[in-house]
Each structure stands twice: as structure tokens, then as C-alpha cells.
Design an enzyme around this catalytic site. Structure first.
Site, PDB file in Angstrom:
ATOM      1  N   ASP A 122       0.797  -1.224   0.000  1.00 57.71           N
ATOM      2  CA  ASP A 122       0.000   0.000   0.000  1.00 57.71           C
ATOM      3  C   ASP A 122       0.830   1.276   0.000  1.00 57.71           C
ATOM      4  O   ASP A 122       0.331   2.339   0.374  1.00 57.71           O
ATOM      5  CB  ASP A 122      -0.950   0.002   1.194  1.00 57.71           C
ATOM      6  N   ASP A 181      -7.520  -3.818  -4.931  1.00 52.08           N
ATOM      7  CA  ASP A 181      -7.059  -2.539  -4.394  1.00 52.08           C
ATOM      8  C   ASP A 181      -5.652  -2.180  -4.882  1.00 52.08           C
ATOM      9  O   ASP A 181      -5.300  -1.004  -4.995  1.00 52.08           O
ATOM     10  CB  ASP A 181      -7.022  -2.559  -2.855  1.00 52.08           C
TER      11      ASP A 181
END
Length: 402
Positions: A122, A181
């Protein structure tokens, strides 16, 4: 220069500025949403000062529980840590409130150590949404170095056999888990190729996008949340969900991540396959019979309790921002629909049903986000990424009509 030469110059300047102001007023009168957006920026700045006061100096805001009045915070290693400084920077850009900028810079000093974090996929969310905006607004060698190190760290999670960046670790050493994601973290890699000329970042991003396009999507262009590859062969072992209702359901924010991610991929590569993929995902979302009339999606398009299912304002914000950009990459008849739906989302998120009253909601801007319903966490609460993409969508819409 003689005085009589200066006077016409001043007059022309005054007329030019006056014409620009009149043009802006005409634009606002023709499009009232621009005034709504300006109010959103001003209200957002006020809210984020409330959020600043409620956040410990060494922490990052995570969410707020309106029923108990308690806030939840995180350290810099939480995947959402970059959204708070990123939103502060975007609000500063629109309001010129230096208090917002100073708070963002202070949080960046805490966040910067994550440039060396190789334990997360991330880093795009964490470092590009924060330092990327900081470097865009006030470029610096320090910010560029941090972004480069972040891209290097993210690249260590790429497996050429699988053709993807690893999302989550697993107890089984042969598992290689990839979530939709992760498409959102590719922008950091694209940017660093442009910044440094190092094409290895670009190649990793394209490989990940291609593998995901091949395996993550169903025939109707809805997306699975999680794919489990065999890290030794690259074969797909499982297709499942973590945050959605069921393995075969369409988790709303996951669909928005895919839409946004492939729009970015087209912008950075001009590969028409990515544009077509983004348009297919947009069609799945916009033509879905379970998309409400106000365009704020249920947390999952296949939630069993529709029409009483919870809405997810964060998914709507991501969708709006992506659709505004997508509309600029196509001349097809769909472009107007993308803009119109994005405008509808912004308008409805700006209304009292979703936008918090002044001083309420713990300082967050939007209400009614859904983080991880199956795990029972962050349900019907504000979310930092909801705020970030809402302000980004407002900014993009303003730039589009301007």
C-alpha cells in the site's frame, strides 16, 4: 518606461482580471455545483482543523464512531496513513490556509520512515497520496528521494512468475495473494519512471495491470476482491473475497478501485486496452440495476438486504474521481454520462445525508463509509480515504469545467 506607457498596461491588466472574474461568476451561475464545491473546500478546511485537534501528535486519524463519540487512530504503518496529509494538502491548495499545510508537513515527518517499508503493498496510498501531493505543490529533492525509495520498496513485492505485486502475506508459503485494491498503488511506479527514467518501475506496473486484467475480472467486468496465485507457477488457486459479501459478489469499493486503477494505466501508457477495461468497468457500475438513483452505491452490489443495505460513501467518492478523469480520455457518448454521474455523486455527497455538520463527525468530512463489514470493523463510519477521494473529485470537477 515612461508613465504614459505604464497606464495602458495597467488598464489592460485590470480589464483582463475583471473579465476573468466575470467569466468565473458566469461559470458559477451556469453551474451551481461549482459553488457547492467551493463550500465543500471551505467546510472541509474547518473540519480538518477539528480533526487535527482530535488527533494525537504522533498518530494518524483512522475513523470516528458517532454512536460513542470516540475516535480511532493509527500509526504511520497503517495503509491509510497517507490520506490525512494528502487531504490537508489538497484543501490547502484550494483555500490557501497555511495551517493546513503546516499540519500536513508535520505529519509527513512522521510518515517518511515508511519509504523503506517492504512489508506492505500500500505504499502508493501511503506515500504517493501524501508525498506525491507535497512534491507537486512544493517540489523538493527530499520529497523526490522519499518517493523513489517508496517505489523501490514496493517493487520488492513483485514476483515475475506470477506477474503481480504481492498484497498480503499468508501462512502457506506457496500462496501469493493479490487484491484489486493494488491497482491503486501502480501510479507511484508510473510516476517514478517519469521522474527517474528507470523503466523497471513501469514494467512492473504494466505486468501487474495485465495479469490483473486477465484473471481478476468476470465476463461482465465485475471484479473479484482477492486472487490467490501459486507463487511457484503463477497459476490461479482461488478467487474469493475478504471485504465483500460473498466470493462471487461485486464489492462496491473494489469495483471503484479497478475503475480508477485502469483509468490511471491508460493515462500513463496510452494503451487502448486499459481504456477499454476502464470503460467496461464503468458500464458494469453505471448500468447495474442495484446502483441507486443517487449513485451512492450499496457497500456490495449483491448485498442480500438491498434496498436496506448500507451505502458506502467512500466507494462513491472513488467512483466520482475516476469517472471525471475517464471522461477526459474518451470522445465517445459515454463521456457525458461519466461527467453527469460524477456531478450527481458530488452533489449528493455534499448534501446533509452524507456530508457532516460543522464540528460533528469527529472532524471528518463524509459520513457513512463501510470499511470491512464481514470483519465487523469500520461499519457506517467516516473513512479517511472517503474524504481524500471526495476532495480530489471536487478538485477534478472544478478543473474540468474551468
Amino acid at each position: 518606461m515612461r508613465v504614459h506607457a505604464i497606464v495602458p498596461f495597467i488598464l489592460v491588466s485590470v480589464i483582463t482580471i475583471g473579465n476573468a472574474c466575470q467569466a468565473q461568476k458566469r461559470s458559477v451561475s451556469r453551474n451551481p455545483l461549482l459553488q457547492t464545491i467551493q463550500t465543500d473546500f471551505e467546510d472541509g478546511a474547518k473540519q480538518y482543523k477539528v480533526l487535527k485537534a482530535a488527533t494525537p501528535p504522533d498518530s494518524f486519524p483512522k475513523t470516528y464512531f458517532p454512536q460513542t463519540g470516540k475516535a480511532q487512530h493509527s500509526n504511520s504503518g497503517w495503509w491509510c496513513s497517507g490520506f490525512y496529509p494528502g487531504t490537508l494538502l489538497n484543501l490547502y491548495e484550494q483555500t490557501h490556509d497555511t495551517a493546513l499545510y503546516n499540519e500536513a508537513v508535520r505529519k509527513l515527518s512522521i510518515l517518511q520512515k515508511e519509504q523503506f517499508n517492504k512489508g506492505t503493498h500500500d505504499l502508493g496510498f501511503m506515500m504517493y497520496c501524501s508525498f506525491g501531493n507535497a512534491n507537486r505543490i512544493k517540489p523538493s529533492a527530499e520529497y523526490r528521494e522519499i518517493l523513489l525509495n517508496s517505489a523501490k520498496s514496493l517493487s520488492t513485492r513483485f514476483n515475475p512468475t506470477v506477474g503481480c505485486i504481492k498484497s498480503w502475506d499468508s501462512k502457506d508459503p506457496s500462496d501469493f495473494l493479490v487484491i484489486i485494491d493494488n491497482m491503486m498503488n501502480l501510479e507511484l511506479l508510473f510516476e517514478e519512471t517519469k521522474a527517474t527514467g528507470d523503466s523497471s518501475f513501469f514494467k512492473i506496473a504494466v505486468a501487474h495491470a495485465n495479469t490483473t486484467m486477465k484473471n481478476h475480472f468476470r465476463p461482465d467486468y465485475s471484479s473479484y476482491h482477492v486472487l490467490n496465485y501459486d507463487m511457484n507457477t503463477g497459476a490461479v488457486k482461488e478467487k474469493k473475497t475478504a471485504q465483500g459479501y460473498a466470493n462471487e459478489s461485486a464489492w462496491a469499493r473494489g469495483q471503484a478501485w479497478g475503475l480508477y486503477g485502469y483509468t490511471v494505466c491508460y493515462r500513463e501508457t496510452k494503451d487502448v486496452r486499459y481504456l477499454q477495461q476502464a470503460q467496461h468497468i464503468a458500464a458494469f457500475i453505471l448500468k447495474n440495476p442495484n446502483l441507486p438513483a443517487d449513485k451512492i452505491p450499496y457497500w456490495d452490489f449483491n448485498a442480500p438486504d438491498i434496498p436496506n443495505a448500507l451505502r458506502d460513501a467512500s466507494a462513491a467518492a472513488v467512483m466520482a474521481s475516476a469517472l471525471i478523469e475517464l471522461s477526459q480520455h474518451t470522445k465517445s457518448k459515454d463521456a457525458k454520462e461519466y461527467r453527469d454521474v460524477a456531478a450527481t455523486i458530488i452533489k449528493n455527497l455534499s448534501a446533509t445525508a452524507y456530508k457532516a455538520a460543522a464540528g460533528a463527525n469527529g472532524g471528518f468530512i463524509l459520513q457513512h463509509g463501510v470499511g470491512h463489514k464481514p470483519a465487523g470493523t469500520e461499519i457506517d463510519v467516516p473513512l479517511t480515504y472517503g474524504d481524500y477521494y471526495f476532495i480530489e473529485a471536487c478538485k477534478r470537477y472544478k478543473e474540468l469545467v474551468k
